[in-house]
Design an enzyme around this catalytic site. Sequence first.
Site, PDB file in Angstrom:
ATOM      1  N   GLU A 151      46.907  42.550  42.917  1.00 27.88           N
ATOM      2  CA  GLU A 151      47.049  41.142  42.542  1.00 27.88           C
ATOM      3  C   GLU A 151      48.283  40.963  41.660  1.00 27.88           C
ATOM      4  OE1 GLU A 151      44.204  37.468  41.162  1.00 27.88           O
ATOM      5  OE2 GLU A 151      43.948  39.355  40.112  1.00 27.88           O
ATOM      6  N   GLU A 293      39.636  43.156  39.104  1.00 30.53           N
ATOM      7  CA  GLU A 293      38.305  43.066  39.695  1.00 30.53           C
ATOM      8  C   GLU A 293      38.162  43.596  41.122  1.00 30.53           C
ATOM      9  OE1 GLU A 293      40.246  38.909  40.491  1.00 30.53           O
ATOM     10  OE2 GLU A 293      40.284  40.413  38.905  1.00 30.53           O
ATOM     11  N   GLU A 327      35.030  40.945  34.706  1.00 25.95           N
ATOM     12  CA  GLU A 327      35.357  41.550  36.009  1.00 25.95           C
ATOM     13  C   GLU A 327      34.155  41.548  36.948  1.00 25.95           C
ATOM     14  OE1 GLU A 327      38.442  41.879  36.488  1.00 25.95           O
ATOM     15  OE2 GLU A 327      38.910  41.666  34.369  1.00 25.95           O
ATOM     16  N   GLU A 349      39.663  32.659  37.573  1.00 31.12           N
ATOM     17  CA  GLU A 349      39.784  33.127  36.195  1.00 31.12           C
ATOM     18  C   GLU A 349      38.988  32.281  35.204  1.00 31.12           C
ATOM     19  OE1 GLU A 349      40.644  35.909  35.846  1.00 31.12           O
ATOM     20  OE2 GLU A 349      41.958  36.368  37.519  1.00 31.12           O
TER      21      GLU A 349
END
Length: 886
Positions: A151, A293, A327, A349
């Site tokens: 990411e 995550e 997470e 988020e």
Amino acid sequence: MCRLAGDLDHTGGASPDPTLGRELLPTNVIPTHYDVTLEPNFDKFTFEGKVLIDFDVKEDSKSISLHTVEVDIHSAQIKSGESVISSSSAITYDESKQVTKIEFEDAISKGKTQLEIKYTGQLNDQMAGFYRSTYKKPDGSEGILATTQMEANDCRRAFPCFDEPMHKAKFTVTLIADKHLTCLSNMDVASESEVHSEMSGSTKKAVKFNATPLMSTYLVAFIIGELNYIETKKFRVPIRVYAPPSSDIEHGRFSLELAARTLEYYEKIFGAEFPLPKMDMVAIPDFAAGAMENWGLITYRVVDLMLDEKASGAAMKERVAEVVQHELAHQWFGNLVTMDWWEGLWLNEGFATLMSWLSCNHFYPEWKVWENYVTDNLQSALGLDSLRSSHPIEVPVKRASEVDQIFDAISYSKGSCVLRMISTYLGEETFLEGVRRYIKKHAYGNTQTEDLWAALEDASGKPVREIMSIWTKNVGFPVVQVTENEKDSSIHVKQNRFLRTGDTKPEEDKVLYPVFLGLRSKDGVDESLTLAKREDVFKVKDLDFFKLNANHTSIYRTCYTPERLTKLGQSAKDGLLTVEDRAGMIADAGALAVSGYQKTSGVLNLLKGFDTEASFVVWSEIIARVATVQSSWVFEDAAVKDGLEAFVKELISERAHKLGWTFSEKDGHVEQQFKAMLFGAAGMAGDQKIIADAKEMFKKYMAGDRSAIHPNIRGSVFSMALKYGGKEEYDAILNFFRNSTNSDERNTALRCIGRAKDPALIQQTLDFVLGNEVKSQDIYLPTSGLRSHAEGIEALFTWLTEKWPEIYKRLSGNPPILGSMVTICTSSFAKQEQLDRVEAFFKDIDTKAFAQPLAQSKDAIRSKIAWLGRDRDDVAAWVKENGYSS
């Protein structure tokens, strides 16, 4: 990079189509499955890769375009089983778009096809894609492991792919490695076999993992290295914590046990099972963020997963708990249900942030995290969002490379605050019912923000979309000014956009927010009042006591008259306000002084009146607000600076001595932090008894008595040793950093080292930052200490300008860390000539990768210049009148 002024005016009104102008791959073919085989070369820092991609061909096609970065393609063929149907006739690369276009001699017919690509990639040291991480083994030699961070846009460094979140596919991963190494991926192991390695000429193992469910590329993960693990079977599927030999694996026990409880809790409140056959959590020695995550294989910075309760204090324990629970919340929100494009990042988020607090409160009610939420999450959101260069929660992202700059307090903190606001408005159980419906409907799919609003509307019957879109699609938030009319027992409230610089222009003030007023009176809280227009009048039964924004669950600042503020200060003493109310009121008053709505002397008087306050959270906000004044006044006259320090000492010392700074088993989690905070603040403000004690503790600690300093106050003791000491203390802390094997201890040393003011020591710190002892992930820590004094702030910027090519080269592969460094080295300035220097330096530099943090730094400086211009004399007079300076 969200400098919106140029291409569209985002001050309100109709939203343009956010999909226009997005830089996306052609969709003539759509990937459904990737079969990836990888073998790293730990000598050359490269890896050999082969990927077989199954495609649905939507139209007859002569080319396929995929994302790649630093990938050297050897061959690309269309295959059917083992036979080659068509080989590539040309392979071209567009560097700015990071797209490889593979053209074929014969058109690929509509239907299904397979593309096989063989390639070599870079096992880089930039903490991006498939990268290498190093650590010190117990025998002192260097260990190395290969790990991933995909990411936002770095899966393309590991294998050619459709690196966009909406292109969900299944992934089958095979890792080839030496037999003694551990291999991990998102899924459990399907098979293990011996293979002959062409790379090394030796026999290695090939570990093949089961295929994943449908998921986005940014969540793919794999790790190869020497790893130890501990396991728990307390959850439906096995959970493990892994760490390299540089960590004591038993320090993963707290996170392991918490993960089992948290997954069970989330399954219950989300109404959906965790869908993978195992959960691994791994401590990685080089890691750019806090954690990632990846589905079924979460990676962490060592310090955010491994907790040694003998070496870490209460605040660190809370941090680890929050990161782990954040997470794990993503396993549903983000992984099972994924935003279709990066402007939905906030959904991931903001939601995971809110859930980590909800979960923390469930397991540790004695931590009182919702009280903290007001001073932590809400204030970081309002702080950044008060800048002109902030951005909407749903920020239009045209190029994937822009997304790195929105992993910030808006996406995380303001995102979570908006969700908490709607949860308060609907009621928590109704909110969670909407969440369950959303997850059930969109599992394994992609969504947009509107899909969540629709599910919440469905569950509540309330107009969620209409209310919330205004909050997510526009930048900023309002200040609500309150005046009172005693004759008819009413209040008049008016909303305007709040800017820290205090210079909102009419064209920036067009958005009218639906403001949930949350009116607190002696009868309780009225949650039904909403200010939906510019100004309005509301009846209040008893004007003797009222307060808006009860518990500060809504996103706005409240500006009261000076008389009402004084009365509220008294109401706080009379026990009529909650902890959240008291802390939030102080935060609002402080922010309103910065922007010119109130005088700074008025805020200092308000804080002075809180001398009987008993709450840790409120005191942390009081200390933070005085510190904001001190940091803005850092280049001002010494008499005023010393006076502010004397005020802090007077405010805090008595309470610090009363609570003491010895810690026992009987101290609660919050009490430990309270003692530690007051000890540190009083000592740094010049409390001689505390300084003397700190020096004594430091001496014993550095002589080898590790019980001499409790972990809760290690940072404060080190900071005092440096502020009131010299080279001897500096060298002791540097040696401590070099000899400790505990990440939290080493971080304490790094965080404090910049507090040394001697010019030679400042230079030594700056040389140390770019030396080879500090990992790139930690480079921001020693520099942040230098911001605590004027000499350090000046030295930081000079260093940045002199070492820019070296700093840029080292951090350019990781834009978020580069952006942080730019912020650290510029945002502590407070004078016009300093701002001019910043602008002059960056004038001819390509700032694309950190445009947002740079703009925000400059805005922060401007706000200080304006504040000092208004209140410089006001504060000097207040300090003198109150006897803090002669």
